[in-house]
Design a protein around this motif. Structure first.
Motif, short mmCIF file in Angstrom:
data_model
loop_
_atom_site.label_atom_id
_atom_site.label_comp_id
_atom_site.label_asym_id
_atom_site.label_seq_id
_atom_site.Cartn_x
_atom_site.Cartn_y
_atom_site.Cartn_z
N ASN A 2 0.76 -1.26 0.14
CA ASN A 2 0.02 0.10 0.09
C ASN A 2 0.90 1.34 -0.04
OD1 ASN A 2 -2.14 -1.61 0.53
ND2 ASN A 2 -1.93 -1.56 2.49
N ILE A 3 0.44 2.02 -0.78
CA ILE A 3 0.95 3.66 -0.57
C ILE A 3 -0.16 4.22 0.25
CG2 ILE A 3 2.03 5.63 -1.65
CD1 ILE A 3 2.05 4.03 -4.22
N THR A 24 -5.35 5.55 0.95
CA THR A 24 -4.34 4.40 0.72
C THR A 24 -4.72 3.98 -0.68
OG1 THR A 24 -4.63 3.85 3.05
CG2 THR A 24 -3.71 2.20 1.73
N PHE A 25 -3.54 3.67 -1.30
CA PHE A 25 -3.65 3.01 -2.51
C PHE A 25 -3.10 1.88 -2.70
CE2 PHE A 25 -5.00 7.15 -4.61
CZ PHE A 25 -4.30 8.13 -3.87
N ASN A 26 -3.65 0.84 -3.29
CA ASN A 26 -3.40 -0.37 -3.14
C ASN A 26 -2.74 -0.88 -4.81
OD1 ASN A 26 -3.70 -2.11 -1.15
ND2 ASN A 26 -5.84 -2.13 -1.33
#
Lengths: 654, 313
Positions: A2-3, A24-26
């Protein structure tokens, strides 16, 4: 993997600061399950790679290791919006120049002009987007374009109000006329219908579906004359009720600062007029015509009347102009917040859009909140940066942080720096970004230095541009660095002349010296000197390195020789020999160059010169080719003989 | 909104330990437990493998690119106790190999280009080497700092040239001493200064309670301030700041859920990327009042999940 880009998790928060949750970016790649590392590229790009700190005992081949290059998407780099970036840059620079050149004068006329320029740039952008939307075929393109258009409409709307409230100097600060203009321009609800009806000019227009909505809309926008005209088109316009309303509308007092009466007097007259209207309403004389009664209730500023029509409008600002006009037409620019709260609070329509909040904050004068909201409207700092800059220069931006420190300048500077850094990412717009950074020293120039160094200089033209821009802002080191890189590339490719000239232009002493040495060796092999034009015209630039200087002078020597300026050439040659700056491998060539001059009919060298040469020769004799050394000795002796004789005429000859 | 620009299939057979982009962002170097260093050319969203450098006999921990004015130079350090400097002249070849350490070399960092071509490396044998290329002789001169940290030194970073002179008159800029920061297995962070011919320990920063895994000196922004970020196995990231490069004040950025492996500053030093064992990369920035927060944004993302769910695949 995750970012997590944004979180405020650790701020336990005062009640005033909202806790913003993480976005959150997966990244759905298996290889990142083991661990992740991040390597920066330029400001909005970075690479994510699966990183492990431990050594695995057995190599695992099951998952492919991938590296992702990630970029924060920037709307501004869309081709249509680039024009916006470029043009607004021009306006920004004019603004800075204006402010710099007239420190104490009142610039408000010029600032207003620049603000209008910004707005017209936005409008042109909207038009271009609209055109593109009309031509667009792709569904997602259309969605994007539509959203940009919506965004920029909001931007212009907010800017316009900002201009009215903060940038323009309104006579007497009586803001109503401007406010009405703003509402009419941005929320033209029933304008078209009204125009149609008036043009058709039919009696019995009330049969039109939107007739009453239009009339009321015109009243709410303060267009009393239009409302009257529309009412006259009603088939019942000759009845008493209609005449009553028409009378009231006609007799409404309108304040004009140039009218010669004071606000106090106006207030009295106006209140008197409203009282009369109120009397008409309470006497129920209009009970048979509910619409007319509504109009009367609106013009006496009755809150419930406004509330009842709230649902016919999408947003509360449609009614703002009318509300102010019928409750407090003498309002000054900073007195609008009460009216704004009243309108915003009407009805049960949720008014939570960002535009709503921004306009509220603007009307309340909470500039910090305005900037905060604006930053969310676009994903880049364009709006916030330019607006806060112009407000800052108008002296209208005052922001205090929670410790009551004045952080106005820091806010404005930080917005400009971020925007400049962002724009420098782009391969064509980098010089635009640079101009923003340069307007914010000292941090801006440091950032510029760091970022300029990293611009790829693949072509000569690009390199020249980078050097020019660097020099323009005094970042001389960057320019020199570029030359050195170019010189290295030329050397690696075997282009000695180009390498030499790049090194000289970059002031790189060591590199220039090495290139000069290479050039001299090249000459020894081939008899060609590289870059003669540069060397002859470089002048003091050659002083940075001895070998380079030697090369330059040697070139000069050749030129003199070619032009048959033998005496001068000889003098130069002697000075080159005696200065001893020639590289070791070159002595043979150098001394041998003296040979034709020694042999010439006239003596070019004096006896002393000849002695010097003989000394040099003897010191280096073992490195010389024997035959050549012999020839040289002979020539030197002969010259010595004739010059010795010539110089001492009083001694008797043998 | 973020987009993935391109994906590079690395072809490394084993774990990757570091990936670094060169100055212009056109080349990517990666190194791995499979003992190799790979270099890719990146153009327009595609990548091509430019070189596969084999010369190490153990996992390669880190790579570092030198300033392009020295040509295309890459340094790599490995578990096999060697530091290799590779150069591209047409092809990539080994320029120099340094074997002065007795144990795994954990980190390498090139000095700011203003100082010349200098590489610092640190090792699990507790010592630091500073290798300098001399243009006149064509040799690499080595200075060693022994016993820098007990048990081992994990990370090393240089002070940017523009920051080095915070208290000095700008005219004497050139005389500002070189500085380094290192983090080690003794839980300490030490700042070293060059004094004459030697390197001396100038400062010792204590806050972490477990091994310090990474240190990074922020790029200079022309402000009267230096910042160093450090991260540790104690799950914390600390920002150290100073007005004069002599006394330092720590601020704990955050305590994470797991060990933090690395910290790195963006080019202009305004954003800090933190990555760790909790499988996340987070980006942090300092707000105007000195607090470390994240930039907030409201935008659609790539595979965005609602806030409280975090699914790993």
């Amino acid at each position: 993997m995750n970012i997590t880009t944004f979180s405020n998790n650790n701020v336990r928060g005062d009640d005033s600061s909202p806790i913003i949750r993480a976005k959150t970016f997966n990244i759905p790649e298996k290889c990142f399950n083991k661990g992740v590392g991040c390597a920066w590229r330029s400001g909005n790009k970075f690479s994510i790679y699966p990183r492990s700190q431990t050594v695995s005992k057995t190599p695992k081949n099951d998952v492919e290791n991938k590296i992702l290059n990630i970029r924060h998407e920037i709307v501004l780099f869309h081709p249509i919006l680039r024009k916006l970036v470029n043009e607004s840059n021009g306006t920004y620079l004019s603004l800075q120049k204006l402010v710099d050149s007239s420190k104490n004068n009142d610039n408000h006329v010029e600032l207003l002009k620049l603000s209008r320029q910004y707005r017209s740039i936005i409008r042109v952008c909207i038009e271009n987007l609209q055109e593109a939307l009309n031509d667009a075929k792709d569904g997602s393109d259309m969605i994007n374009l539509q959203s940009y258009i919506t965004i920029f409409y909001s931007v212009e709307c907010i800017w316009h109000l900002c201009e009215i409230l903060y940038i323009d100097k309104i006579p007497g600060d009586i803001v109503l006329p401007y406010l009405l203009e703003w509402v009419r321009f941005h929320f033209p609800c029933h304008e078209q219908t009204a125009a149609q009806l008036l043009e058709a000019c039919e009696r019995g227009s009330e049969d039109h579906d939107d007739y009453w909505d239009t009339v009321i809309g015109m009243v709410v926008q303060g267009r009393v004359d239009v409302a009257r005209a529309l009412l006259k088109l009603n088939s019942l316009s000759e009845t008493n009720e209609f005449k009553l309303v028409d009378n009231s509308l006609r007799s409404m007092p309108v304040y004009s600062i140039y009218g010669g009466i004071s606000t106090g007097e106006f207030t009295v007259t106006w209140k008197h007029w409203q009282a009369e209207c109120r009397a008409k309403v309470t006497s129920r004389v209009l009970a048979s015509q509910p619409k007319l009664e509504l109009i009367m209730r609106l013009i006496i500023g009755e809150y419930s009347a406004f509330e009842s029509i709230r649902s016919t409008y999408t947003s509360w600002f449609d009614m703002l102009g009318g509300y102010v006009m019928f409750t407090a037409p003498w309002s000054r620019t900073h007195e609008l917040s009460a009216a704004a709260s009243a309108c915003a609070g009407m009805g049960s329509m949720p008014s939570g859009s960002r535009l709503d909040r921004t306009l509220r904050a603007l009307l309340e004068g909470d500039m910090h909140q305005v900037i905060h909201e604006i930053q969310h409207i676009t994903d880049n700092g364009w709006f916030a940066t330019h607006l806060s800059d112009i407000l800052y220069h108008c002296g209208k931006l005052k922001v205090l942080d929670k410790h009551q420190n004045n952080v106005t300048q820091r806010l404005r500077d930080s917005l400009i720096l971020e925007y400049g850094t962002l724009i420098m990412e782009h391969k064509s717009l980098w010089s635009v970004g640079l101009s923003y950074l340069a307007s914010c020293p000292p941090e801006g120039l440091c950032r510029a230095h760091l970022l300029l160094e990293r611009i790829p200089i693949n072509t000569h033209a690009k390199a020249m541009r980078v050097v020019a821009e660097a020099n323009k802002y005094g970042l001389l080191e960057v320019g020199e660095g570029v030359w050195r890189v170019l010189s290295g590339r030329h050397s690696a490719a075997g282009r000695d002349g180009a390498a030499l000239s790049a090194a000289v232009r970059g002031g790189a002493a060591g590199r220039a010296g090495r290139c000069a040495g290479a050039a001299l060796r090249h000459y020894c092999r081939t008899g060609c000197l590289p870059a003669p034009d540069l060397l002859l015209t470089a002048g003091p630039a050659l002083l940075i390195d001895d070998t380079l200087l030697f090369l330059g002078k040697y070139c000069e020597f050749h030129r003199m020789y070619k032009n048959k300026e033998f005496r001068k050439a000889a003098q130069l040659l002697i000075s080159l020999i005696t200065s001893k700056i020639a590289p070791d491998f070159f002595w043979e060539t150098l001394l041998l160059d003296a040979l034709p001059l020694l042999e010439s009919d006239e003596a070019m060298f004096t006896a002393d010169d000849t002695y010097d040469m003989m000394l040099c020769l003897e010191l280096r004799a073992q490195n010389f080719n024997r035959e050549k050394a012999e020839l040289l000795r002979l020539a030197l002796l002969r010259n010595l003989a004739r010059t010795a004789l010539a110089e001492k005429p009083e001694e008797s000859t043998q | 909104m973020i987009t993935v620009l391109n994906t590079i299939d690395t072809g490394h057979e084993d774990m990757i330990h570091d990936a670094e982009l060169d100055y212009y962002g056109l080349k990517l170097a990666t190194c791995s437990s499979d003992n190799s260093v790979k270099i890719y050319d990146i153009k327009n969203g595609t990548q091509t493998l430019a070189a596969d450098l084999k010369g190490h006999f153990g996992p390669v921990w880190q790579v570092a690119w030198a300033h392009p004015k020295y040509g295309n130079l890459l340094a790599s350090c490995s578990y096999d106790r060697k530091v290799i400097i590779w150069k591209e002249s047409g092809e990539w070849t080994k320029l120099y190999e340094y074997t002065g350490h007795e144990s795994s070399v954990n980190s390498v960092a090139w000095a700011p280009a203003e100082y010349g071509l200098i590489l610092a490396c640190c090792s699990s044998d507790g010592s630091i080497s500073i290798i300098q290329y001399s243009q006149d002789t064509g040799n690499w001169d080595v200075k060693k700092i022994t016993g820098a940290h007990a048990i081992g030194v994990n990370s090393i970073s240089w002070c940017p040239a523009l920051s080095a002179d915070l208290n000095l008159d700008p005219l004497t800029n050139k005389d500002a001493p070189k500085r380094l920061v290192t983090g080690g297995c003794d839980n300490l962070i030490k700042i070293w200064r060059e004094q004459g011919d030697q390197w001396v320990e100038e400062n010792r920063l204590e806050l972490h309670i477990d091994w310090v895994r990474d240190v990074a000196w922020a790029p200079s922004l022309g402000l009267q301030r230096s910042m160093i970020a450090s991260c540790s196995q104690d799950k914390r990231v600390v920002i150290w700041s100073s007005d004069d490069n002599v006394s330092w004040t720590p601020t704990i950025l955050n305590t994470f859920d797991d060990v933090v492996w690395s910290v790195s500053w963006s080019l202009t030093g305004n954003i800090l990327a933190v990555s760790g064992g909790d499988n996340k990369v987070s980006l942090w920035r300092e707000s105007t009042d000195g607090q470390w927060l994240c930039i907030s944004e409201v935008a659609k993302g790539l595979g965005q999940t609602p806030n409280d769910e975090r699914s790993t695949l």
